[in-house]
Scaffold this motif. Structure first.
Motif, mmCIF file in Angstrom:
data_model
loop_
_atom_site.group_PDB
_atom_site.id
_atom_site.type_symbol
_atom_site.label_atom_id
_atom_site.label_comp_id
_atom_site.label_asym_id
_atom_site.label_seq_id
_atom_site.Cartn_x
_atom_site.Cartn_y
_atom_site.Cartn_z
ATOM 1 N N ASN A 309 72.769 73.453 84.409
ATOM 2 C CA ASN A 309 72.025 72.719 83.390
ATOM 3 C C ASN A 309 72.075 73.440 82.043
ATOM 4 O O ASN A 309 72.186 72.805 80.985
ATOM 5 N N LEU A 310 71.992 74.775 82.100
ATOM 6 C CA LEU A 310 72.084 75.551 80.871
ATOM 7 C C LEU A 310 73.452 75.373 80.224
ATOM 8 O O LEU A 310 73.568 75.212 79.002
ATOM 9 N N GLY A 311 74.490 75.381 81.062
ATOM 10 C CA GLY A 311 75.843 75.165 80.537
ATOM 11 C C GLY A 311 75.986 73.798 79.887
ATOM 12 O O GLY A 311 76.605 73.653 78.833
ATOM 13 N N ALA A 312 75.395 72.769 80.533
ATOM 14 C CA ALA A 312 75.444 71.419 79.957
ATOM 15 C C ALA A 312 74.723 71.373 78.625
ATOM 16 O O ALA A 312 75.180 70.735 77.665
ATOM 17 N N ALA A 313 73.570 72.050 78.551
ATOM 18 C CA ALA A 313 72.815 72.089 77.294
ATOM 19 C C ALA A 313 73.640 72.742 76.186
ATOM 20 O O ALA A 313 73.667 72.255 75.043
ATOM 21 N N LEU A 314 74.320 73.843 76.526
ATOM 22 C CA LEU A 314 75.136 74.526 75.525
ATOM 23 C C LEU A 314 76.293 73.656 75.056
ATOM 24 O O LEU A 314 76.647 73.658 73.863
ATOM 25 N N ILE A 315 76.881 72.888 75.966
ATOM 26 C CA ILE A 315 77.986 72.003 75.588
ATOM 27 C C ILE A 315 77.500 70.908 74.640
ATOM 28 O O ILE A 315 78.121 70.628 73.610
ATOM 29 N N ILE A 316 76.367 70.295 74.990
ATOM 30 C CA ILE A 316 75.827 69.218 74.141
ATOM 31 C C ILE A 316 75.417 69.765 72.778
ATOM 32 O O ILE A 316 75.705 69.160 71.738
ATOM 33 N N VAL A 317 74.751 70.918 72.780
ATOM 34 C CA VAL A 317 74.331 71.521 71.518
ATOM 35 C C VAL A 317 75.557 71.917 70.688
ATOM 36 O O VAL A 317 75.587 71.711 69.466
ATOM 37 N N GLY A 318 76.573 72.472 71.347
ATOM 38 C CA GLY A 318 77.794 72.837 70.640
ATOM 39 C C GLY A 318 78.464 71.631 70.010
ATOM 40 O O GLY A 318 78.973 71.692 68.885
ATOM 41 N N LEU A 319 78.446 70.509 70.752
ATOM 42 C CA LEU A 319 79.014 69.270 70.203
ATOM 43 C C LEU A 319 78.240 68.811 68.971
ATOM 44 O O LEU A 319 78.829 68.402 67.961
ATOM 45 N N MET A 320 76.920 68.924 69.035
ATOM 46 C CA MET A 320 76.092 68.505 67.900
ATOM 47 C C MET A 320 76.311 69.405 66.689
ATOM 48 O O MET A 320 76.365 68.931 65.549
ATOM 49 N N VAL A 321 76.438 70.700 66.921
ATOM 50 C CA VAL A 321 76.700 71.628 65.817
ATOM 51 C C VAL A 321 78.052 71.316 65.164
ATOM 52 O O VAL A 321 78.187 71.306 63.938
ATOM 53 N N SER A 322 79.053 71.024 66.016
ATOM 54 C CA SER A 322 80.385 70.686 65.498
ATOM 55 C C SER A 322 80.339 69.411 64.672
ATOM 56 O O SER A 322 80.962 69.319 63.606
ATOM 57 N N ILE A 323 79.602 68.427 65.161
ATOM 58 C CA ILE A 323 79.475 67.163 64.432
ATOM 59 C C ILE A 323 78.772 67.392 63.095
ATOM 60 O O ILE A 323 79.172 66.848 62.063
ATOM 61 N N SER A 324 77.727 68.204 63.114
ATOM 62 C CA SER A 324 76.994 68.484 61.881
ATOM 63 C C SER A 324 77.898 69.162 60.862
ATOM 64 O O SER A 324 77.872 68.827 59.667
#
Length: 534
Positions: A309-324
């Motif tokens: 779950n932590l890994g999934a959170a990091l992936i989603i957050v990383g995607l959001m940072v990249s989009i930003s």
């Protein structure tokens, strides 16, 4: 921060909401494909983690570096053409406009009006959201005042109310409130389950997060994902509370299921509940109620480990940072501000004895060259053509000892095109008129025009500029005389009593087509070629 940054940040927020919701929706589906399950509590924490990232991303968005991409989705220009800049230009940007590449039917919008509309729309949403929240809190305040205090546990207050049929809870700074129907007081099993359920909402922080979701719903009012996300979180809040309580030894799952069923019966036909409140009253639809009862009677099969779950959170957050980060280049403001112009001029004059100045006239010309599609394309092509002649011209500049900034004169005169003009217009890179060319020894007749010989004309231009320098003892006045003639400069000096090139320019170019300002803008661009690289 100008309105372009506001628009960009607002669009970025909406895109982040979509990305976060989609990522959190896809993750449980992928887990299901792998025949694994995610506990409601774990998934709710995952939602809160992603939601919490929205706050720093939104606050840090203005600090992210600007990305320049070749084909941005939206561009903001100072004007549509260089001619409009020359005729009428306001450094405030009121004459600027939007350009949407690839859309031929609607190519531009007045950015002054559009900026006011968008800013007003966002302010309206904030006011409307504040009004809606105030209205919800007013209803809760009235209901609490009409309720009876049963007991306080630290910062938690429990009230009973005669007019409600289902319990709920809400949070205010420093105080967690629970309001239950008065009828529950005599029903100990349901009373205990209800109180524990509502307390669990406060422990999970559900009642606090509802405020943030309420804010997002208000500000992203046209984004359907925020409504779906709000609903998903509200459902997970109930499932997470069920998941915790059903593990308690002092709660019988059958009593808990009966309590939910009765709450569903009580809540039928109820009016809209405040969006900042949580509890049994909010999720009593038949389909959802059935799922909640089934889940509490079954054990979670093959739960995912917290590391996944932590890994999934990091992936989603990383995607959001990249989009930003990537979205910073979606909307590009091509207009040159005074601060940008000053920074460019400081770089241009860092290793030069020639005065590099920025004022309102220069800022206007910089926006003609860089803040219009036509001007930017002209300057980019001119700098590319300059490469074919630069070595020879720099040799002449060194030979005659004139400032290297004079490389900018052909940028203004011809765009480094070896032009042949008719009659009295100038010709060649340096755009000499016939009389000036002949005065400096060039042959100009029907058969021969030495103005088109770059080496010969460059030599004459150096001699002309040097002659002006010797006459006025000022390189700036030499450039001014290059355009309007020595006698005009001399007359204006005598008439005005000033030798300041800018005072003279304002007098000589009353029509606004200020040559020296164009030259100065070209010098600044020449020393900052990266500004037209994209």
């Amino acid at each position: 921060m100008n309105f372009a940054h506001v628009i960009s940040a607002y669009l970025n927020l909406n895109v982040l909401v979509v990305a976060g919701f989609v990522g959190l929706t896809v993750y449980p589906i992928l887990a299901g494909v792998a025949k694994r399950t995610i506990g409601s509590g774990a998934l709710l924490k995952l939602h809160y983690t992603v939601l919490s990232v929205l706050i720093p991303l939104l606050l840090s968005y203005p600090l992210l570096p600007e990305r320049v991409i070749p084909d941005p989705v939206i561009q903001i220009w100072s004007a549509q053409t260089m001619n409009i800049i020359t005729e009428d230009y306001s450094s405030s940007g009121d004459n600027s406009y939007f350009e949407l590449p690839g859309i031929s039917e609607v190519e531009s919008f007045d950015s002054g009006r559009t900026g006011h509309v968008v800013t007003g729309f966002i302010i309206f949403l904030l006011i409307w959201g504040g009004f809606g929240l105030s209205n919800d809190l007013r209803k809760l305040f009235i209901m609490r005042n009409r309720s009876y205090l049963i007991r306080r546990y630290g910062s938690v207050s429990i009230y009973s109310n005669d007019s409600i049929k289902v319990p709920f809870s809400y949070w205010l700074p420093g105080r967690a409130n629970i309001i239950i129907p008065t009828d529950l007081i005599g029903d100990w099993p349901n009373f205990k389950i209800t109180i524990l359920h509502e307390l669990q909402h406060h422990r999970n922080g559900d009642t606090k997060w509802l405020y943030f979701l309420r804010f997002l719903r208000s500000i992203c009012i046209l984004n359907p994902c925020i409504y779906l996300w709000h609903r998903a979180v509200s459902e997970l809040q109930e499932f997470a509370c069920d998941e915790v309580l059903i593990r308690r030894k002092n709660i019988d799952p059958r009593d808990y299921a009966r309590c939910l069923y009765e709450a569903g019966l009580w809540a039928s036909g109820r009016r809209r509940s405040p969006l900042c409140a949580a509890g049994l009253m909010l999720m009593v639809q038949r389909r959802l109620l059935k799922r909640r009862i089934e889940n509490m009677l079954e054990k979670i099969p093959n739960p995912l480990k917290w590391q996944i779950n932590l890994g999934a959170a990091l992936i989603i957050v990383g995607l959001m940072v990249s989009i930003s980060f990537a979205s910073k280049g979606v909307l590009q403001d091509r207009r040159i501000t005074e601060a940008q112009a000053i920074a460019m001029s400081e770089r241009a004059g860092a290793e030069s004895e020639f005065p590099v100045v920025v004022n309102d006239l220069v800022l206007k010309e910089l926006n003609a060259y860089l803040g219009t599609p036509e001007g930017r394309e002209f300057m980019k092509a001119s700098l590319e053509r300059m490469g074919n002649y630069r070595e020879g011209i720099e040799g002449k500049i060194k030979e005659y000892g004139v400032p290297t900034e004079f490389l900018a004169i052909p940028l203004v005169e011809s765009g480094y095109r070896n032009l042949k003009q008719k009659e009295w217009w100038g010709a060649g890179l340096w755009m000499f008129i016939q009389s000036t060319a002949r005065a400096f020894g060039l042959t100009v007749n029907d058969d021969v025009d030495e103005r088109l010989d770059v080496d010969i004309l460059t030599d004459a231009a150096m001699r002309y500029l040097l002659a002006n320098k010797l006459r006025f003892n000022d390189w700036q006045l030499s450039v001014l005389a290059y355009n309007v003639g020595e006698s005009n400069v001399q007359k204006t000096i005598e008439k005005s009593g000033s030798r300041d090139v800018w005072n003279l320019s304002r007098t000589l170019y009353e029509n606004g087509n200020n040559y020296y300002a164009k030259f100065m803008a070209a010098v600044i661009i020449l020393k900052n070629p990266d500004v037209v690289a994209h």
